[in-house]
Every structure is written in structure tokens, then in C-alpha cells.
Design a protein around this motif. Structure first.
Motif, PDB file in Angstrom:
ATOM      1  N   GLY A 199      79.991  25.439  74.142  1.00  0.00           N
ATOM      2  CA  GLY A 199      81.051  25.786  73.199  1.00  0.00           C
ATOM      3  C   GLY A 199      80.937  27.164  72.581  1.00  0.00           C
ATOM      4  N   GLY A 200      80.004  27.996  73.047  1.00  0.00           N
ATOM      5  CA  GLY A 200      79.828  29.316  72.453  1.00  0.00           C
ATOM      6  C   GLY A 200      80.017  30.433  73.465  1.00  0.00           C
ATOM      7  N   ASP A 201      79.867  31.644  72.986  1.00  0.00           N
ATOM      8  CA  ASP A 201      79.931  32.828  73.839  1.00  0.00           C
ATOM      9  C   ASP A 201      78.523  33.216  74.273  1.00  0.00           C
ATOM     10  OD1 ASP A 201      82.705  33.104  73.584  1.00  0.00           O
ATOM     11  OD2 ASP A 201      82.488  34.195  71.694  1.00  0.00           O
ATOM     12  N   PRO A 202      78.390  33.914  75.405  1.00  0.00           N
ATOM     13  CA  PRO A 202      77.056  34.340  75.827  1.00  0.00           C
ATOM     14  C   PRO A 202      76.461  35.347  74.855  1.00  0.00           C
ATOM     15  CG  PRO A 202      78.726  34.942  77.470  1.00  0.00           C
ATOM     16  CD  PRO A 202      79.421  34.262  76.344  1.00  0.00           C
ATOM     17  N   ILE A 203      75.158  35.279  74.700  1.00  0.00           N
ATOM     18  CA  ILE A 203      74.415  36.206  73.842  1.00  0.00           C
ATOM     19  C   ILE A 203      73.409  36.923  74.730  1.00  0.00           C
ATOM     20  CG2 ILE A 203      72.830  36.422  71.893  1.00  0.00           C
ATOM     21  CD1 ILE A 203      74.143  33.887  70.750  1.00  0.00           C
ATOM     22  N   HIS A 204      73.411  38.256  74.675  1.00  0.00           N
ATOM     23  CA  HIS A 204      72.537  39.081  75.500  1.00  0.00           C
ATOM     24  C   HIS A 204      71.606  39.887  74.605  1.00  0.00           C
ATOM     25  CE1 HIS A 204      75.195  38.231  78.900  1.00  0.00           C
ATOM     26  NE2 HIS A 204      76.194  38.476  78.074  1.00  0.00           N
ATOM     27  N   THR A 205      70.343  39.967  74.993  1.00  0.00           N
ATOM     28  CA  THR A 205      69.352  40.758  74.252  1.00  0.00           C
ATOM     29  C   THR A 205      68.526  41.541  75.259  1.00  0.00           C
ATOM     30  OG1 THR A 205      69.195  39.001  72.604  1.00  0.00           O
ATOM     31  CG2 THR A 205      67.475  40.663  72.584  1.00  0.00           C
ATOM     32  N   ASN A 228      69.560  23.639  69.868  1.00  0.00           N
ATOM     33  CA  ASN A 228      70.738  23.752  70.734  1.00  0.00           C
ATOM     34  C   ASN A 228      71.733  22.637  70.440  1.00  0.00           C
ATOM     35  OD1 ASN A 228      69.856  25.983  72.432  1.00  0.00           O
ATOM     36  ND2 ASN A 228      68.263  24.568  73.088  1.00  0.00           N
ATOM     37  N   PRO A 229      73.025  22.890  70.671  1.00  0.00           N
ATOM     38  CA  PRO A 229      74.023  21.832  70.470  1.00  0.00           C
ATOM     39  C   PRO A 229      73.994  20.831  71.620  1.00  0.00           C
ATOM     40  CG  PRO A 229      75.078  23.814  71.256  1.00  0.00           C
ATOM     41  CD  PRO A 229      73.632  24.167  71.021  1.00  0.00           C
ATOM     42  N   PHE A 230      74.606  19.673  71.426  1.00  0.00           N
ATOM     43  CA  PHE A 230      74.755  18.713  72.508  1.00  0.00           C
ATOM     44  C   PHE A 230      75.620  19.333  73.593  1.00  0.00           C
ATOM     45  CE2 PHE A 230      74.019  15.251  69.220  1.00  0.00           C
ATOM     46  CZ  PHE A 230      72.730  15.010  69.651  1.00  0.00           C
ATOM     47  N   GLY A 231      75.347  18.976  74.826  1.00  0.00           N
ATOM     48  CA  GLY A 231      76.077  19.513  75.972  1.00  0.00           C
ATOM     49  C   GLY A 231      75.153  20.356  76.825  1.00  0.00           C
ATOM     50  N   LYS A 232      75.740  21.187  77.680  1.00  0.00           N
ATOM     51  CA  LYS A 232      74.974  22.019  78.611  1.00  0.00           C
ATOM     52  C   LYS A 232      74.681  23.374  77.990  1.00  0.00           C
ATOM     53  CE  LYS A 232      77.040  19.712  82.506  1.00  0.00           C
ATOM     54  NZ  LYS A 232      78.114  19.763  83.470  1.00  0.00           N
ATOM     55  N   ASN A 233      73.430  23.802  78.099  1.00  0.00           N
ATOM     56  CA  ASN A 233      72.978  25.079  77.566  1.00  0.00           C
ATOM     57  C   ASN A 233      72.234  25.813  78.678  1.00  0.00           C
ATOM     58  OD1 ASN A 233      73.501  24.678  74.494  1.00  0.00           O
ATOM     59  ND2 ASN A 233      72.523  22.805  75.170  1.00  0.00           N
ATOM     60  N   TYR A 234      72.511  27.107  78.821  1.00  0.00           N
ATOM     61  CA  TYR A 234      71.914  27.910  79.888  1.00  0.00           C
ATOM     62  C   TYR A 234      71.139  29.079  79.289  1.00  0.00           C
ATOM     63  CZ  TYR A 234      75.257  25.328  82.718  1.00  0.00           C
ATOM     64  OH  TYR A 234      75.976  24.322  83.307  1.00  0.00           O
ATOM     65  N   PHE A 235      70.012  29.407  79.920  1.00  0.00           N
ATOM     66  CA  PHE A 235      69.162  30.512  79.477  1.00  0.00           C
ATOM     67  C   PHE A 235      68.705  31.281  80.712  1.00  0.00           C
ATOM     68  CE2 PHE A 235      68.664  26.827  76.822  1.00  0.00           C
ATOM     69  CZ  PHE A 235      68.885  27.326  75.552  1.00  0.00           C
ATOM     70  N   TRP A 236      68.610  32.605  80.597  1.00  0.00           N
ATOM     71  CA  TRP A 236      68.085  33.402  81.692  1.00  0.00           C
ATOM     72  C   TRP A 236      67.241  34.535  81.112  1.00  0.00           C
ATOM     73  CZ3 TRP A 236      73.106  32.538  80.471  1.00  0.00           C
ATOM     74  CH2 TRP A 236      73.863  33.591  79.972  1.00  0.00           C
TER      75      TRP A 236
END
Length: 98
Positions: A83-89, A50-58
Motif C-alpha cells: 500500500g505504499g510507494d517505493p523508498i530508495h536510499t 511492516n504492514p500486513f500484506g506483501k513487502n519487498y526489499f532489495w
């Protein structure tokens, strides 16, 4: 030169049963990685990719058994990295046992 790396994480997990046949699991996670130097590139081993900063997972998982020979599973995963867009799977599966 010395580098100070900090990480903090919070996780919320909920589980529910639907009789003996079904299970529902929900997990929400927040991970934050901080460095005192802006020019430092994060290493995969320290930040789990993961990049530095806040990262969210659900994550949402649902399993249901229709009788003794048929089972269905639904799984949804999402993530939002700094800094990215959400990714859904999403994945759905049905199994029959003979």
C-alpha cells in the motif's frame, strides 16, 4: 478471540568477488504477513514494523579496495511496503588509511 497470523518469506542472495580487491552483494527479499481478521492492527514485534500484506526489499553493496590505503563503498537499499510507494536510499563512502 483467537487470531491466526501467518508469515512467509523468500530471500535471494548473490555474491561475487572481483579479484582480491572487490566484492559485490545483491539481496532481494519478499515478506508476507497475513491475519484472518481485517480489523487487527499489526504489532511492530510480529511484523518487524511492516504492514500486513506483501513487502519487498532489495539491497546492493559494492566494496572496492584501491591499493592498501584506499577503500570505496557503495550501498543501495530499496523497499516497497504493501500500500505504499517505493523508498530508495543510496550511500557512497571513500576511506583513506594513513
Amino acid at each position: 478471540p483467537d487470531v491466526n497470523l501467518e508469515t512467509n518469506a523468500q530471500t535471494l542472495r548473490l555474491r561475487a568477488s572481483i579479484g582480491d580487491a572487490g566484492r559485490l552483494r545483491l539481496e532481494i527479499e519478499r515478506k508476507e504477513y497475513l491475519a484472518d481478521r481485517a480489523d487487527l492492527a499489526p504489532t511492530f514485534e510480529l511484523t518487524d514494523g511492516n504492514p500486513f500484506g506483501k513487502n519487498y526489499f532489495w539491497r546492493l553493496n559494492f566494496d572496492y579496495r584501491f591499493g592498501s590505503n584506499l577503500q570505496a563503498t557503495l550501498a543501495y537499499d530499496g523497499r516497497l511496503r504493501e500500500g505504499g510507494d517505493p523508498i530508495h536510499t543510496m550511500r557512497a563512502e571513500a576511506r583513506a588509511f594513513f
